[in-house]
Motif scaffolding. Structure first.
Motif, PDB file in Angstrom:
ATOM      1  N   ALA A  36      -4.048  -3.103   4.936  1.00  0.00           N
ATOM      2  CA  ALA A  36      -3.965  -1.786   4.310  1.00  0.00           C
ATOM      3  C   ALA A  36      -4.829  -0.767   5.041  1.00  0.00           C
ATOM      4  O   ALA A  36      -4.415   0.384   5.251  1.00  0.00           O
ATOM      5  CB  ALA A  36      -4.387  -1.873   2.841  1.00  0.00           C
TER       6      ALA A  36
ATOM      7  N   TYR B 297       0.831  -1.206   0.000  1.00  0.00           N
ATOM      8  CA  TYR B 297       0.000   0.000   0.000  1.00  0.00           C
ATOM      9  C   TYR B 297       0.867   1.259   0.000  1.00  0.00           C
ATOM     10  O   TYR B 297       0.552   2.234  -0.692  1.00  0.00           O
ATOM     11  CB  TYR B 297      -0.934  -0.040   1.204  1.00  0.00           C
TER      12      TYR B 297
ATOM     13  N   PHE C 194      -9.115   4.975   0.189  1.00  0.00           N
ATOM     14  CA  PHE C 194      -8.510   3.732  -0.286  1.00  0.00           C
ATOM     15  C   PHE C 194      -9.613   2.738  -0.637  1.00  0.00           C
ATOM     16  O   PHE C 194      -9.560   2.077  -1.680  1.00  0.00           O
ATOM     17  CB  PHE C 194      -7.588   3.128   0.780  1.00  0.00           C
TER      18      PHE C 194
ATOM     19  N   HIS D 119       0.696   3.973  -2.960  1.00  0.00           N
ATOM     20  CA  HIS D 119       0.360   5.367  -2.673  1.00  0.00           C
ATOM     21  C   HIS D 119       1.348   6.306  -3.368  1.00  0.00           C
ATOM     22  O   HIS D 119       0.937   7.298  -3.987  1.00  0.00           O
ATOM     23  CB  HIS D 119       0.382   5.605  -1.161  1.00  0.00           C
TER      24      HIS D 119
ATOM     25  N   ASP E  25      -4.230   7.888  -2.055  1.00  0.00           N
ATOM     26  CA  ASP E  25      -4.739   6.703  -1.357  1.00  0.00           C
ATOM     27  C   ASP E  25      -5.765   5.979  -2.218  1.00  0.00           C
ATOM     28  O   ASP E  25      -5.774   4.746  -2.305  1.00  0.00           O
ATOM     29  CB  ASP E  25      -5.392   7.103  -0.030  1.00  0.00           C
TER      30      ASP E  25
END
Length: 295
Positions: free
Chosen positions: A238, A169, A275, A173, A213
């Motif tokens: 995550a 993650y 996210f 990002h 995100d």
């Protein structure tokens, strides 16, 4: 996360043997610096206090052309074949390449792959001096993601966000910032610096970070559809990482008051929400944080 045996990217440079040379022996210039001794600075600069699009420019004084700030690099070195963590980040980067190439192609565009630089302590970038205390960051001047792998120990042991998908993650990002750069979003954001108040610029910075995100979630959506990379508990890893690095969570963990006006990356809830939006929708359009009525 199912990653072993998948393609590794060729766009990885290993500068870890450079040991931050060329920076005059500053606090973070040596290879022996311990990540634990700079965790407070890391949290303040990477997640809490400084926009990753401007952090290196600020450190270099914000002036001069990027090319003039960088000395000639030695030929790029590849990570050792038996370096498991380097293989992991190379594989994650390759997966982001596959996803974003497909996403751009379906929109009639061409995805330009970023490079990922592994370093220790400090390294030269097109945006100025990069240091491990910044945590992972993206420099639009040279289209590179920079990471000192010691950050992952901080993520696990200091922030309480373990797991390989939490680590993925983080990379996704930063690649999300590269996507913003290619789409011209970063440039428009940069043009606002100095034209709006600090408080308003912080609001824009939050929207930029939340979009990155969301783009990380878009990657996860497509990677899962194409290659079934997710294992049980990965999404939770995550989401936990997103919660641990929210501005409000970091301010509380630092023992200070929560000051929304100083937020630059968004609250834990906001980071989780965006996210998740990317993960569920899998589209760039679902990540328009700048037009959203509510973050």
């Amino acid at each position: 996360m199912k990653w072993e045996g998948n393609r590794e990217s060729d766009n990885v440079e290993d500068r870890r043997n450079e040991g931050g040379s060329g920076f005059g022996g500053g606090l973070l210039g040596g290879r022996s610096i311990g990540i634990g001794t700079v965790v407070v600075a890391l949290l303040a600069s990477w997640i809490f206090g400084i926009n990753p699009l401007t952090v290196l420019s600020l450190l270099s004084g914000g002036g001069g052309s990027p090319s003039a700030q960088v000395q000639q690099q030695t030929p790029a070195q590849k990570p050792p074949a038996d370096d498991r963590m380097a293989a992991f980040v190379s594989t994650v980067l390759a997966d982001t390449e596959d996803v974003w190439k497909d996403v751009f192609a379906k929109s009639g565009g061409t995805y330009q792959e970023p490079r990922l630089v592994l370093f220790r302590g400090a390294t030269q970038t097109a945006c100025g001096q990069g240091q491990a205390a910044m945590g992972p960051f993206y420099c639009p001047g040279d289209q590179r993601v920079y990471i000192d792998l010691g950050f992952y120990e901080t993520l696990k042991n200091r922030l309480g966000a373990p797991g390989d998908f939490a680590q993925a993650y983080v990379i996704a990002h930063e690649v999300g910032h590269h996507v913003q750069n290619l789409l011209g979003i970063s440039a428009r954001m940069d043009q606002m610096r100095g034209r709006v108040s600090t408080a308003n610029y912080n609001i824009l910075s939050v929207k930029l970070e939340l979009q990155a995100d969301c783009f990380a979630g878009v990657w996860a959506n497509h990677a899962q559809s194409a290659r079934q990379i997710l294992e049980q508990g990965d999404v939770e890893e995550a989401m936990n990482a997103a919660a641990k690095i929210g501005d409000d969570a970091l301010q509380r963990s630092g023992g200070g008051a929560v000051v929304p006006e100083s937020f630059t990356h968004g609250t834990s809830a906001q980071r989780q929400r965006w996210f998740d939006a990317g993960l569920k929708n899998g589209s760039i359009q679902a990540c328009d944080t700048f037009s959203a009525r509510s973050l």
